[in-house]
Design a protein around this motif. Structure first.
Motif, PDB file in Angstrom:
ATOM      1  N   VAL A  46       0.835  -1.215   0.000  1.00  0.00           N
ATOM      2  CA  VAL A  46       0.000   0.000   0.000  1.00  0.00           C
ATOM      3  C   VAL A  46       0.866   1.260   0.000  1.00  0.00           C
ATOM      4  CG1 VAL A  46      -2.038  -1.091   0.992  1.00  0.00           C
ATOM      5  CG2 VAL A  46      -0.384   0.006   2.525  1.00  0.00           C
ATOM      6  N   LYS A  47       2.076   1.118   0.528  1.00  0.00           N
ATOM      7  CA  LYS A  47       3.025   2.239   0.478  1.00  0.00           C
ATOM      8  C   LYS A  47       3.482   2.440  -0.977  1.00  0.00           C
ATOM      9  CE  LYS A  47       6.034   5.225   2.059  1.00  0.00           C
ATOM     10  NZ  LYS A  47       5.490   6.508   2.474  1.00  0.00           N
ATOM     11  N   ARG A  48       3.867   1.325  -1.592  1.00  0.00           N
ATOM     12  CA  ARG A  48       4.411   1.344  -2.951  1.00  0.00           C
ATOM     13  C   ARG A  48       3.382   1.850  -3.964  1.00  0.00           C
ATOM     14  NH1 ARG A  48       5.587  -3.961  -2.997  1.00  0.00           N
ATOM     15  NH2 ARG A  48       3.927  -4.795  -4.301  1.00  0.00           N
ATOM     16  N   ARG A  49       2.152   1.425  -3.818  1.00  0.00           N
ATOM     17  CA  ARG A  49       1.184   1.700  -4.880  1.00  0.00           C
ATOM     18  C   ARG A  49       0.224   2.840  -4.581  1.00  0.00           C
ATOM     19  NH1 ARG A  49       1.891  -1.993  -8.907  1.00  0.00           N
ATOM     20  NH2 ARG A  49      -0.070  -1.484  -9.921  1.00  0.00           N
ATOM     21  N   PHE A  50       0.011   3.134  -3.300  1.00  0.00           N
ATOM     22  CA  PHE A  50      -0.963   4.193  -2.975  1.00  0.00           C
ATOM     23  C   PHE A  50      -0.436   5.209  -1.960  1.00  0.00           C
ATOM     24  CE2 PHE A  50      -3.350   0.245  -3.935  1.00  0.00           C
ATOM     25  CZ  PHE A  50      -3.840   0.635  -5.178  1.00  0.00           C
ATOM     26  N   SER A  51       0.873   5.161  -1.689  1.00  0.00           N
ATOM     27  CA  SER A  51       1.495   6.087  -0.739  1.00  0.00           C
ATOM     28  C   SER A  51       0.795   6.098   0.620  1.00  0.00           C
ATOM     29  CB  SER A  51       1.514   7.510  -1.304  1.00  0.00           C
ATOM     30  OG  SER A  51       2.005   7.510  -2.602  1.00  0.00           O
ATOM     31  N   LEU A  52       0.386   4.919   1.087  1.00  0.00           N
ATOM     32  CA  LEU A  52      -0.288   4.828   2.384  1.00  0.00           C
ATOM     33  C   LEU A  52       0.673   4.214   3.406  1.00  0.00           C
ATOM     34  CD1 LEU A  52      -3.710   3.371   1.167  1.00  0.00           C
ATOM     35  CD2 LEU A  52      -3.353   5.666   2.116  1.00  0.00           C
ATOM     36  N   TYR A  69      -8.413   3.913 -14.273  1.00  0.00           N
ATOM     37  CA  TYR A  69      -7.837   4.225 -15.580  1.00  0.00           C
ATOM     38  C   TYR A  69      -7.600   5.735 -15.704  1.00  0.00           C
ATOM     39  CZ  TYR A  69     -10.060  -0.281 -15.776  1.00  0.00           C
ATOM     40  OH  TYR A  69     -10.458  -1.553 -15.452  1.00  0.00           O
ATOM     41  N   LYS A  70      -6.703   6.109 -16.612  1.00  0.00           N
ATOM     42  CA  LYS A  70      -6.358   7.529 -16.806  1.00  0.00           C
ATOM     43  C   LYS A  70      -5.937   8.168 -15.490  1.00  0.00           C
ATOM     44  CE  LYS A  70      -9.093   8.574 -20.893  1.00  0.00           C
ATOM     45  NZ  LYS A  70     -10.180   9.384 -21.444  1.00  0.00           N
ATOM     46  N   GLY A  71      -4.929   7.649 -14.887  1.00  0.00           N
ATOM     47  CA  GLY A  71      -4.460   8.187 -13.610  1.00  0.00           C
ATOM     48  C   GLY A  71      -4.602   7.153 -12.522  1.00  0.00           C
ATOM     49  N   ARG A  72      -3.883   7.365 -11.418  1.00  0.00           N
ATOM     50  CA  ARG A  72      -3.881   6.370 -10.352  1.00  0.00           C
ATOM     51  C   ARG A  72      -4.948   6.657  -9.312  1.00  0.00           C
ATOM     52  NH1 ARG A  72      -0.573   2.517 -10.340  1.00  0.00           N
ATOM     53  NH2 ARG A  72      -0.953   2.055  -8.155  1.00  0.00           N
ATOM     54  N   HIS A  73      -5.309   5.618  -8.608  1.00  0.00           N
ATOM     55  CA  HIS A  73      -6.282   5.744  -7.527  1.00  0.00           C
ATOM     56  C   HIS A  73      -5.684   6.568  -6.381  1.00  0.00           C
ATOM     57  CE1 HIS A  73      -9.212   4.559  -4.480  1.00  0.00           C
ATOM     58  NE2 HIS A  73      -8.204   4.238  -3.694  1.00  0.00           N
ATOM     59  N   VAL A  74      -6.491   7.461  -5.838  1.00  0.00           N
ATOM     60  CA  VAL A  74      -6.074   8.202  -4.642  1.00  0.00           C
ATOM     61  C   VAL A  74      -6.985   7.760  -3.499  1.00  0.00           C
ATOM     62  CG1 VAL A  74      -5.819  10.461  -3.567  1.00  0.00           C
ATOM     63  CG2 VAL A  74      -5.349  10.174  -6.019  1.00  0.00           C
ATOM     64  N   SER A  75      -6.358   7.358  -2.398  1.00  0.00           N
ATOM     65  CA  SER A  75      -7.151   6.977  -1.227  1.00  0.00           C
ATOM     66  C   SER A  75      -7.383   8.212  -0.369  1.00  0.00           C
ATOM     67  CB  SER A  75      -6.413   5.926  -0.409  1.00  0.00           C
ATOM     68  OG  SER A  75      -7.105   5.712   0.811  1.00  0.00           O
TER      69      SER A  75
END
Lengths: 393, 158
Positions: free
Chosen positions: A81-87, A211-217
């Motif tokens: 979650v750190k790597r993919r969503f900066s959590l 799609y078209k950009g990454r998910h932001v939590s």
């Protein structure tokens, strides 16, 4: 004779079964139907992940794990979650669950006291309301609009909040609409959440399919981590629906409460699935990218096909569903879908299966091959033309 | 456009129109790119993957390992050319390791293949030895597993 209606839990009895079941039962009994109804990936779980579970079983890993799940698994979830969503979540802030569904249940039960209101944007997946009620909560549904791209607007949220509001469910990327919420929209929601001192259950099971950009939590926004529980899992990201493996991410104070519930009700997530999960997190990033690229191409394809066939269809930017507006054909969603099923042998899900505000829409899944999509949309277009002629539209 | 090649390698029946939609490019550009790949020999052809075991056709394939003496000036090329011009030769690879060429042959019968090796391959100038291995069963070829597609077992769910 026992009168069960007097004996069984009033709460359980008051929950209506999913309305779509009847439709699916009819569908199951029909032959030659081209279905676009499925809510799960059409990929098998990548082989190396399956092999990890087989190896675990061969090695005799057949016992319970610790309640929260294997330590290496939680450490890998933390890195992932750190790597993919900066959590940022430590292993003590992670509980592995029986699918994302249990994660949702834990979150609700840990937060809700009888009478607490839970704001649920609809259309959305059908479990939030019933689970809130089983926890003693009162669901407050907020109808989302096509003109807002089916996102939750700050105005709608503010109108729904009362002194009894405890929790907001944020189901994005969304099933059935395919809508996502981007950073600027989330920031406005976060301000209100903080100001009104409520919590968020962010269901991010489709996060990797953005799609078209990454998910932001929403949990990555200032001040939100402390009041957010993220429910997520492996089902959609790694095509692992049958493994029943999910997790919660929440501050320690909340996790401690959720872990007690999990401990008494569930014990632990399936052990072999947990070993598969470690493999997925360690070596599955490429699988995610591969499947996402496939879905993205099908997404563009199906939206184009539907629009060419005359359907009004906004561009979905998440999950694997499109949610075309079918109101111009003059039939209610259920009639449209059942006539389509009987007359042209194509199955899609009426929007009303996801709340009454889904009236005028239908959910179409594109977790199918291009060939399948192509032939289904052709039949769908034939049906739409027939209705048009019938009604002289 | 590597993605175009990847998509066609996976499914050669995708039309330029479909590819254009899926990659958000102009259909004319896709057609032009395909033409260019074809004329430069990047795309060599489009074929169906057939499992002949499921048909009435008599069919056998064999892998033949050839050891050769490379010829002065032209190395392996001259010998390779002699081999690959036979239509019976389905694939030909120059290999590292214990032998030089791997030939994949297809014929109607075992005898026909054996005959071809003895009368056509073995006598080629520079061929020192041959070792013929007949294929008993194909499980996977060109990335495709040889089995009947499974029924979609996914339940209807929301």
């Amino acid at each position: 004779m026992t009168d069960y209606s007097k004996k069984l839990s009033k709460t359980a009895q008051s929950i209506s079964p999913s309305g779509i079941r009847k439709f699916f039962d009819i569908l199951d009994d029909m032959d030659d139907v081209t279905s676009l109804t499925v809510g799960q990936p059409d990929f098998a779980t990548p082989w190396h992940i399956r092999e990890a579970a087989i190896d675990a079983l061969s090695a005799g890993k057949t016992y319970y794990t610790s309640n929260a799940g294997l330590t290496p698994l939680r450490e890998e979830i933390s890195k992932y979650v750190k790597r993919r969503f900066s959590l940022d979540y430590g292993k003590d802030e992670i509980i592995t669950t029986v699918g994302g569904s249990e994660a949702i249940d834990l979150a609700m039960r840990a937060l809700i006291d009888p009478g607490d209101e839970v704001i649920i944007p609809v259309p959305s997946f059908v479990c939030y309301g019933p689970i809130a009620r089983l926890a003693g909560g009162v669901p407050v549904y907020v109808d989302l609009d096509e003109k807002d791209g089916f996102t939750l607007t700050p105005e709608k949220l503010e109108r729904a909040i009362t002194p009894k509001t405890k929790l907001l469910v944020l189901p994005f990327p969304n099933n059935p609409t395919g809508s996502v919420m981007r950073l600027p929209e989330l920031e406005k929601i976060a301000d209100i959440i903080e100001k009104k001192d409520i919590f968020v259950l962010s269901d991010e099971i489709y996060a990797e399919l953005t799609y078209k950009g990454r998910h932001v939590s929403i949990a990555s926004l200032d001040g939100m981590r402390e009041r957010t529980i993220i429910a997520s899992g492996f089902s959609k990201a790694y095509a692992m629906t049958g493994w029943r493996l999910g997790y919660t991410l929440a501050p320690r104070e909340i996790s401690v409460q959720m872990l007690k519930i999990h401990q008494y009700a569930i014990m632990c997530a399936p052990t072999a699935s947990q070993y598969a999960g470690i493999e997925a997190l360690c070596a599955g990033d490429e699988d995610i990218e591969y499947m996402k690229a496939e879905y993205d191409r099908r997404r563009l394809y199906i939206v184009n096909c539907l629009r060419s066939a005359g359907f009004e269809c906004y561009e979905p930017l998440g999950a694997f569903y499109v949610f075309p507006n079918i109101s111009k054909y003059g039939l209610d969603s259920e009639s449209f879908c059942s006539r389509l099923l009987y007359e042209n042998k194509v199955a899609i899900v009426p929007g009303t299966a996801f709340g009454s505000c889904g009236e005028g829409f239908a959910r179409i899944s594109y977790a199918y091959s291009v060939k399948h999509i192509s032939s289904a949309v052709e039949k769908l277009a034939d049906f739409a033309n027939k209705i048009k002629n019938e009604r002289k539209l | 456009m590597d993605i175009l090649l990847e998509m066609l390698e996976k499914d050669a029946r995708l039309t330029p129109e479909q590819i254009a939609i899926m990659t958000q490019k102009d259909e004319g550009d896709i057609k032009a790119a395909i033409d260019s790949y074809e004329s430069r020999g990047v795309i060599l052809g489009y074929k169906a993957l057939v499992n002949w075991d499921k048909t009435e056709r008599e069919y056998i394939s064999a892998i033949i390992e050839l050891k050769v003496t490379p010829q002065r000036d032209r190395g392996f090329e001259k010998i390779a050319e002699k081999i690959y011009n036979y239509p019976e030769v389905k694939s030909l690879y120059l290999m590292s390791g214990a032998y030089d060429f791997q030939v994949i042959l297809e014929g109607k019968t075992l005898r026909e293949v054996a005959q071809f090796v003895a009368s056509k391959l073995a006598p080629i100038d520079g061929v020192i030895s041959t070792a013929t291995h007949f294929v008993l069963k194909k499980y996977k070829d060109n990335g495709c597993v040889f089995k009947v597609p499974e029924k979609d077992e996914r339940i209807n769910s929301i």
